[in-house]
Write a protein that holds these residues in place. Sequence first.
Motif: not given
Length: 388
Positions: A26-47
């Motif tokens: 929902r937050t990202m939708m305020r700033k970006h048009r779809t389609p978009f892919m969010v890649i979370r750095r925190c998940v890259l780090e976790k993996q």
Amino acid sequence: MKKTAQINSKPPRPKTDRNGVEGLIRTMMRKHRTPFMVIRRCVLEKQYSRFRKYLPEVIPYYAIKANPHPGVIKTFVKLGASFDVASAAEMRHVLHLGASPGKIIFANTIKSDEDIITARRRRVRLMTFDNEPELYKLAKDYPRAHVLVRIKVTNEGSVVELSLKFGADPEHAFFLLRKAKALGLTPMGVSFHVGSQSTNVENYLQALEISAGIFNEAKKTGLSLRIMDIGGGFPIQHFDNEIGVNFERMACQIRREMKALFDKKVRFIAEPGRFLVGPAGILVTQVIGRTFRNNKNYYYLNDGIYGDFSGMIFDHCRYEFKTLRRGQKYLSTLAGPTCDSFDTLSLNEEIPELYVGDIVYVKNIGAYSCASATTGFNGFPPAKIILI
Ligand SMILES: *Cc1c(COP(=O)(O)O)cnc(C)c1O
């Protein structure tokens, strides 16, 4: 004016925000048009740290074909990762983003002369091969290369089989390593790939056992091998309620086998792709049209098979489609935006009724998705990638 097909009736906020993912969307939708892919750095780090934690003796070389986005690579450079590349272009890409040549493996067993020369010029010394003609090419263009023989191993239960195309017969491995040495190359060890999304740990255990046999055979004749490359294939969960994927348990068994079979001096490396980047990606699309046909709701999304769902073809992947709406579910069809009926994502999704402008999102889609999307078939560009 920013134009996304907004609807009048806002979907009700769910009581429990699923992992904060829906709030994030929902937050990202305020700033970006779809389609978009969010890649979370925190998940890259976790993996990455999961991999390091459960396989501490194994150095991960991130296989960048899974997702070569510069932001992803930079994140892994910062974490100290090494990289697996398959072409000169990929090699230049990771070097440009800060990887050092000593932390790169050129892991395509078939290389063009030009690419071998690039490897030499860029001082990327470690590489795999699986056939004799390749050794002659290497001996000519890069006589100081360090080579690992890739062997063919069982890919049972893996979603993407790689032994159909790559790997020497294990019985020939020793001969090939000796040949490498005779040609002036430096034979370093053995590599294998059990196939991608391999939930079957037996593939790894069996491959390790066969590899250990090659190490022993080499040792007997005074050829001391030092690197065991256990490849990629480490599985991830694509669906929330999926069973049978347990990286920690697999890692524990792999580790035990490595300790039992190999000399302490042997260095272990791996080439994880999907595992490191898959869980970090969330694809957000919108319904751009709907109809009722064949007694079903049909929803047309603004991303499809030619875009970020290309993994459904090339990676044989299936995804869990989610919406922000709740309530009664109906059997529905989801399709992409292009004029090709092949661009159909699912004929039987159980989802709530959707309206034009509604969100359909997919988690765990960071690997083999944007990487293999076309650049804009029919005029539909792939999703914008946003690293957060
Ligand atoms: C694709 C590939 C990988 C990565 O495989 P995953 O299943 O994504 O971990 C690693 N090594 C080689 C040689 C590959 O071709």
